[in-house]
Scaffold this motif. Structure first.
Motif, PDB file in Angstrom:
ATOM      1  N   ASP A   1     -25.926  -8.690  -6.268  1.00  0.00           N
ATOM      2  CA  ASP A   1     -26.850  -9.803  -6.527  1.00  0.00           C
ATOM      3  C   ASP A   1     -26.247 -10.914  -7.379  1.00  0.00           C
ATOM      4  OD1 ASP A   1     -26.821  -8.466  -8.908  1.00  0.00           O
ATOM      5  OD2 ASP A   1     -28.988  -8.158  -9.038  1.00  0.00           O
ATOM      6  N   GLU A   2     -25.085 -10.677  -7.984  1.00  0.00           N
ATOM      7  CA  GLU A   2     -24.483 -11.753  -8.772  1.00  0.00           C
ATOM      8  C   GLU A   2     -23.787 -12.728  -7.826  1.00  0.00           C
ATOM      9  OE1 GLU A   2     -22.677 -10.904 -12.684  1.00  0.00           O
ATOM     10  OE2 GLU A   2     -22.819  -8.810 -12.096  1.00  0.00           O
ATOM     11  N   PRO A   3     -23.695 -14.002  -8.242  1.00  0.00           N
ATOM     12  CA  PRO A   3     -23.043 -14.981  -7.362  1.00  0.00           C
ATOM     13  C   PRO A   3     -21.518 -14.861  -7.376  1.00  0.00           C
ATOM     14  CG  PRO A   3     -23.784 -16.041  -9.390  1.00  0.00           C
ATOM     15  CD  PRO A   3     -24.294 -14.632  -9.434  1.00  0.00           C
ATOM     16  N   HIS A   4     -20.976 -14.221  -8.427  1.00  0.00           N
ATOM     17  CA  HIS A   4     -19.522 -14.186  -8.606  1.00  0.00           C
ATOM     18  C   HIS A   4     -18.864 -13.071  -7.800  1.00  0.00           C
ATOM     19  CE1 HIS A   4     -20.213 -16.848 -11.981  1.00  0.00           C
ATOM     20  NE2 HIS A   4     -21.106 -15.997 -12.446  1.00  0.00           N
ATOM     21  N   LEU A   5     -17.593 -13.282  -7.486  1.00  0.00           N
ATOM     22  CA  LEU A   5     -16.786 -12.200  -6.930  1.00  0.00           C
ATOM     23  C   LEU A   5     -16.723 -11.096  -7.985  1.00  0.00           C
ATOM     24  CD1 LEU A   5     -13.840 -14.260  -5.423  1.00  0.00           C
ATOM     25  CD2 LEU A   5     -15.246 -12.615  -4.152  1.00  0.00           C
ATOM     26  N   PRO A   6     -16.551  -9.840  -7.550  1.00  0.00           N
ATOM     27  CA  PRO A   6     -16.507  -8.748  -8.521  1.00  0.00           C
ATOM     28  C   PRO A   6     -15.514  -9.019  -9.665  1.00  0.00           C
ATOM     29  CG  PRO A   6     -16.602  -7.873  -6.303  1.00  0.00           C
ATOM     30  CD  PRO A   6     -16.474  -9.357  -6.166  1.00  0.00           C
ATOM     31  N   TYR A   7     -15.954  -8.718 -10.880  1.00  0.00           N
ATOM     32  CA  TYR A   7     -15.122  -8.970 -12.062  1.00  0.00           C
ATOM     33  C   TYR A   7     -15.307  -7.831 -13.044  1.00  0.00           C
ATOM     34  CZ  TYR A   7     -19.616 -10.403 -13.974  1.00  0.00           C
ATOM     35  OH  TYR A   7     -20.930 -10.424 -14.371  1.00  0.00           O
ATOM     36  N   ASP A   8     -14.424  -7.823 -14.044  1.00  0.00           N
ATOM     37  CA  ASP A   8     -14.395  -6.737 -15.011  1.00  0.00           C
ATOM     38  C   ASP A   8     -15.181  -7.107 -16.269  1.00  0.00           C
ATOM     39  OD1 ASP A   8     -13.599  -4.204 -15.576  1.00  0.00           O
ATOM     40  OD2 ASP A   8     -11.644  -4.763 -16.388  1.00  0.00           O
ATOM     41  N   ARG A   9     -15.982  -6.161 -16.765  1.00  0.00           N
ATOM     42  CA  ARG A   9     -16.812  -6.482 -17.932  1.00  0.00           C
ATOM     43  C   ARG A   9     -16.164  -6.281 -19.302  1.00  0.00           C
ATOM     44  NH1 ARG A   9     -21.685  -7.534 -15.323  1.00  0.00           N
ATOM     45  NH2 ARG A   9     -21.589  -6.434 -13.362  1.00  0.00           N
ATOM     46  N   PRO A  10     -15.321  -5.251 -19.499  1.00  0.00           N
ATOM     47  CA  PRO A  10     -14.786  -5.062 -20.857  1.00  0.00           C
ATOM     48  C   PRO A  10     -14.170  -6.314 -21.505  1.00  0.00           C
ATOM     49  CG  PRO A  10     -14.371  -3.100 -19.588  1.00  0.00           C
ATOM     50  CD  PRO A  10     -14.957  -4.111 -18.622  1.00  0.00           C
ATOM     51  N   PRO A  11     -13.438  -7.152 -20.760  1.00  0.00           N
ATOM     52  CA  PRO A  11     -12.885  -8.343 -21.438  1.00  0.00           C
ATOM     53  C   PRO A  11     -13.955  -9.346 -21.875  1.00  0.00           C
ATOM     54  CG  PRO A  11     -11.771  -7.925 -19.328  1.00  0.00           C
ATOM     55  CD  PRO A  11     -12.982  -7.053 -19.362  1.00  0.00           C
ATOM     56  N   LEU A  12     -15.192  -9.223 -21.365  1.00  0.00           N
ATOM     57  CA  LEU A  12     -16.214 -10.214 -21.703  1.00  0.00           C
ATOM     58  C   LEU A  12     -16.494 -10.248 -23.199  1.00  0.00           C
ATOM     59  CD1 LEU A  12     -18.871  -9.715 -18.845  1.00  0.00           C
ATOM     60  CD2 LEU A  12     -16.918 -11.286 -18.910  1.00  0.00           C
TER      61      LEU A  12
ATOM     62  N   LEU B   1     -13.559 -14.476 -27.357  1.00  0.00           N
ATOM     63  CA  LEU B   1     -12.570 -15.074 -28.255  1.00  0.00           C
ATOM     64  C   LEU B   1     -11.947 -16.332 -27.657  1.00  0.00           C
ATOM     65  CD1 LEU B   1     -10.769 -11.866 -29.570  1.00  0.00           C
ATOM     66  CD2 LEU B   1     -12.112 -13.490 -30.924  1.00  0.00           C
ATOM     67  N   GLY B   2     -12.050 -16.467 -26.337  1.00  0.00           N
ATOM     68  CA  GLY B   2     -11.463 -17.627 -25.688  1.00  0.00           C
ATOM     69  C   GLY B   2      -9.987 -17.451 -25.392  1.00  0.00           C
ATOM     70  N   SER B   3      -9.473 -16.224 -25.530  1.00  0.00           N
ATOM     71  CA  SER B   3      -8.040 -16.025 -25.295  1.00  0.00           C
ATOM     72  C   SER B   3      -7.719 -15.837 -23.811  1.00  0.00           C
ATOM     73  CB  SER B   3      -7.506 -14.857 -26.130  1.00  0.00           C
ATOM     74  OG  SER B   3      -8.189 -13.673 -25.820  1.00  0.00           O
ATOM     75  N   TRP B   4      -8.730 -15.551 -22.986  1.00  0.00           N
ATOM     76  CA  TRP B   4      -8.528 -15.480 -21.537  1.00  0.00           C
ATOM     77  C   TRP B   4      -9.435 -16.497 -20.867  1.00  0.00           C
ATOM     78  CZ3 TRP B   4      -8.584  -9.856 -19.141  1.00  0.00           C
ATOM     79  CH2 TRP B   4      -7.465  -9.135 -19.616  1.00  0.00           C
ATOM     80  N   PRO B   5      -8.924 -17.196 -19.853  1.00  0.00           N
ATOM     81  CA  PRO B   5      -9.840 -17.973 -19.019  1.00  0.00           C
ATOM     82  C   PRO B   5     -10.712 -16.984 -18.245  1.00  0.00           C
ATOM     83  CG  PRO B   5      -7.636 -17.955 -18.058  1.00  0.00           C
ATOM     84  CD  PRO B   5      -7.538 -17.241 -19.385  1.00  0.00           C
ATOM     85  N   VAL B   6     -11.947 -17.346 -17.940  1.00  0.00           N
ATOM     86  CA  VAL B   6     -12.862 -16.385 -17.315  1.00  0.00           C
ATOM     87  C   VAL B   6     -12.321 -15.845 -15.992  1.00  0.00           C
ATOM     88  CG1 VAL B   6     -14.959 -17.219 -18.407  1.00  0.00           C
ATOM     89  CG2 VAL B   6     -14.218 -18.231 -16.267  1.00  0.00           C
ATOM     90  N   GLU B   7     -11.519 -16.649 -15.286  1.00  0.00           N
ATOM     91  CA  GLU B   7     -11.010 -16.204 -13.977  1.00  0.00           C
ATOM     92  C   GLU B   7     -10.171 -14.940 -14.089  1.00  0.00           C
ATOM     93  OE1 GLU B   7      -9.837 -19.641 -14.995  1.00  0.00           O
ATOM     94  OE2 GLU B   7     -11.988 -19.942 -14.703  1.00  0.00           O
ATOM     95  N   ARG B   8      -9.614 -14.713 -15.272  1.00  0.00           N
ATOM     96  CA  ARG B   8      -8.744 -13.540 -15.430  1.00  0.00           C
ATOM     97  C   ARG B   8      -9.503 -12.233 -15.315  1.00  0.00           C
ATOM     98  NH1 ARG B   8      -3.714 -12.203 -19.246  1.00  0.00           N
ATOM     99  NH2 ARG B   8      -3.815 -10.308 -18.002  1.00  0.00           N
TER     100      ARG B   8
END
Ligand SMILES: Cc1cc2nc3c(=O)[nH]c(=O)nc-3n(C[C@H](O)[C@H](O)[C@H](O)COP(=O)(O)OP(=O)(O)OC[C@H]3O[C@@H](n4cnc5c(N)ncnc54)[C@H](O)[C@@H]3O)c2cc1C
Ligand code: SF4
Lengths: 380, 63
Positions: free
Chosen positions: A34-45, A51-58
Motif C-alpha cells: 500500500d505504500e507508494p514507494h519501491l520496497p525500502y529498508d526501515r532500520p536506517p530511517l 541524521l541526514g548522513s544518507w540520502p533517502v534513496e539509499r
C-alpha cells in the motif's frame, strides 16, 4: 501456472518474492503493497536518515527494473482489504480480486498513537520513509524535542535528535530505556549513555496528553508537570496489521498464528507469530533479521521444502557510538552476567541466564566476539 | 563469482560469516564485514546464502 500472492511490499514481502525466483519458482508472483514507494529498508530511517548522513534513496532495496527482470508483478499503492480463504482470493481496496495458490501475509505492524493531542502539528510517528522525512524536517527546526516511549525506536530517535543539536527529553513508563526488552540493568546503562550525551531521561513517567493550540507546545506527565516541546515523537508500541484479515477466519491473535494457518497460507516478518520450541514461548518479533529469515523460510516451504522455523532471534540497535546486539530471547526474570569486557568502558559481552541456562547473549560494541557466543543458543 | 561488500551499509550482524565462514570475516574493531577471499566453486551456495540473509543487503554478487 501456480500463483503466489504476497501482501506487504517491504523487507519480508520483497525477500519472499526474490527468494522464490532465485530458487527457481517458475509461476506467477504478485506483491501487493500500500505504500507508494519501491520496497525500502526501515532500520536506517531512525539512524542515517534522521541524521541526514544518507540520502533517502539509499534505503531502497533496488530499482523497479529488478522486479520486472525477475518477473515479479509489484503493485504499489495498492491495499489489500480482504481475504477469502475458500475461493483463494485477496480482495483489493479497489474491489479487484487477485487469486492465489500460495498466500504470504507480510503486512507488518502499525505504530500506536496517544489518545489526546496526537493531531497537533509537530507530533510524529516513525514507521515509514515519509514519516522519517517529516520527522527529520521537524527535528532540524526544533529546539525542544520530547520522545514518548523509550524502546529501541524512541531511544535511537532521542540519540539522533541530540546529535542534531536539539534539547531532548526521553520519557517512558518503564524505569529505564529498553528495560522492557533488555532488562533493568542494561536499561540503566542505556539511560547513562543518553544522560552522558545530554539527553534528559525520565523513567517511570506516564504521559497523559500532548498540549498545544494547533502545534504541539508541551507534554503533560502523570504527575501534572509539563515538559516543553516543539517536536514530539510518539513511539509507544505497535499492533500487527491484521485488520484486513478479520472477516477471513484466518487465525489471528496479536499476529497471524503461523502454526494454525491452512495449507498454502504463510506469514512472515513483524506480523507473524509462531511457537518457538527452542525457547518454549510464543514469539512475534519486530526485528529486521527475522523478516529475512522468515521470508526465506516461507519461500522455501512454497517450493515444497519441509523445513521448520525455530531460529535464534537476532536484533541490533545503534545509539551514538554504541552498537548493541542481542541473540536469543530475554525472559523477564533473566539474570545478567557479564562474561567479557567492562560495562563501564562501554565494551562488553553478557549472558542472560534464566532457569539455569543461557537464553540470550548481548554484545555492546563487541560484534565479532558476540558471534561466537551465539553457539551457546544453537545448542538449546 | 565476484563479491562486493558495502561496508558503510553493513550493520555488523555477522550473518555472512555464519553462512560462509571461509569467505567472510568481521573486522575486530567494529565488526564490519570483510572479504577473506573470492569464494571457491563449492562455496558459491554458501556465499549466495550469505547475501540472501544479510539484514542490510550489503553483499552484492555478480556471477
Ligand atoms: C525506524 C525503524 C528502525 C528500525 N531499526 C531496527 C534495527 O535497528 N534493528 C532491527 O532488528 N530492526 C529494526 N527495525 C524493525 C524492522 O525494520 C522490521 O522488523 C521490518 O521492517 C519488518 O519487515 P516486514 O516486512 O515484516 O514489515 P514492514 O516493514 O512493516 O512492511 C509491511 C508492509 O506492508 C504494507 N501493508 C500493510 N497492510 C497492507 C495491506 N492491507 N495491503 C497492502 N500493503 C499493506 C505496509 O505499508 C508495509 O509497507 C526498525 C523499524 C523501524 C520502523
Ligand atoms: S551479514 Fe551483512 S550486515 Fe552482517 S556482517 Fe555480513 S555484510 Fe555486514
Amino acid at each position: 501456472m501456480e500463483r503466489v500472492v504476497v501482501v506487504g511490499a517491504s523487507a519480508a514481502g520483497s525477500t519472499t518474492a526474490q527468494t522464490l525466483r532465485r530458487e527457481g519458482f517458475a509461476g506467477a508472483i504478485t506483491v501487493i503493497g500500500d505504500e507508494p514507494h519501491l520496497p525500502y529498508d526501515r532500520p536506517p530511517l531512525s539512524k542515517q536518515v534522521l541524521l541526514g548522513s544518507w540520502p533517502v534513496e539509499r534505503t531502497s532495496f533496488g530499482p523497479s527494473t529488478t522486479y520486472a527482470e525477475q518477473g515479479i508483478d509489484l503493485r504499489l499503492g495498492s491495499r489489500a482489504a480482504g481475504l477469502d480463504l475458500s475461493r483463494r482470493v485477496v480482495e483489493l481496496a479497489t474491489g479487484e480480486e487477485v487469486g492465489w495458490d500460495h498466500l504470504v501475509v507480510a503486512t507488518g505492524v502499525q505504530p500506536l498513537q496517544l489518545r489526546e493531542g496526537h493531531h497537533l502539528a509537530g507530533v510524529h510517528l516513525l514507521r515509514t520513509l515519509d514519516d522519517a522525512v517529516a520527522l527529520r524536517k521537524s527535528l532540524v527546526d526544533a529546539s525542544a524535542v520530547v520522545v514518548v516511549g523509550a524502546g529501541f525506536l524512541g531511544s535511537e530517535t532521542a540519540a539522533a535528535a541530540r546529535q542534531l543539536g536539539c534539547e531532548v527529553t526521553l520519557v517512558d513508563l518503564a524505569p529505564a530505556p529498553m528495560a522492557v526488552q533488555l532488562g533493568a540493568e542494561v536499561g540503566w546503562m542505556i539511560a547513562e549513555l543518553h544522560a552522558a550525551n545530554g539527553v534528559r531521561v525520565l523513567g517511570g513517567s506516564g504521559v497523559t496528553r500532548l498540549l498545544g493550540e494547533s502545534a504541539v507546545e508541551g507534554v503533560e506527565l502523570a504527575d501534572g508537570s509539563v515538559v516543553k516541546a516543539d517536536a514530539v515523537l510518539v513511539a509507544v508500541g505497535t499492533r500487527p496489521l491484521t485488520d484486513w484479515l478479520v472477516t477471513s477466519e484466518l487465525p489471528c491473535g496479536d499476529g497471524v498464528l503461523c502454526e494454525d494457518t491452512p495449507a498454502g497460507v504463510h506469514a512472515a516478518g513483524d506480523v507473524a507469530r509462531w511457537n518457538s520450541a527452542r525457547f518454549g514461548v510464543s514469539l512475534r518479533l519486530e526485528h529486521r533479521f527475522n523478516a529475512t529469515e522468515q521470508a526465506v523460510c516461507a519461500a522455501r516451504r512454497i517450493l515444497g521444502q519441509d523445513i521448520g522455523f525455530d531460529p535464534v532471534p537476532y536484533f541490533w540497535t545503534d545509539q551514538y557510538d554504541a552498537r548493541i546486539q542481542v541473540y536469543g530471547v530475554v525472559p523477564p526474570d533473566a539474570r545478567l552476567v557479564v562474561v567479557q569486557g567492562d560495562p563501564g568502558a562501554r565494551k562488553f559481552l553478557a549472558h542472560y541466564v534464566s532457569g539455569g541456562r543461557v537464553s540470550a547473549v548481548l554484545g555492546w560494541n563487541m560484534p565479532r566476539e558476540l558471534r561466537s557466543e551465539r553457539a551457546l543458543l544453537t545448542a538449546i | 563469482m565476484n563479491v562486493e561488500i558495502d561496508q558503510e551499509g553493513c550493520v555488523a550482524a555477522g550473518q555472512c560469516v555464519l553462512a560462509a565462514p571461509d569467505v567472510f570475516d568481521q573486522r575486530d574493531e567494529d565488526g564490519v564485514a570483510v572479504l577473506l577471499r573470492e569464494p571457491l566453486a563449492d562455496e558459491y551456495d554458501a556465499t549466495r546464502e550469505a547475501a540472501l540473509l544479510c539484514p542490510a543487503r550489503a553483499i552484492a554478487l555478480s556471477e
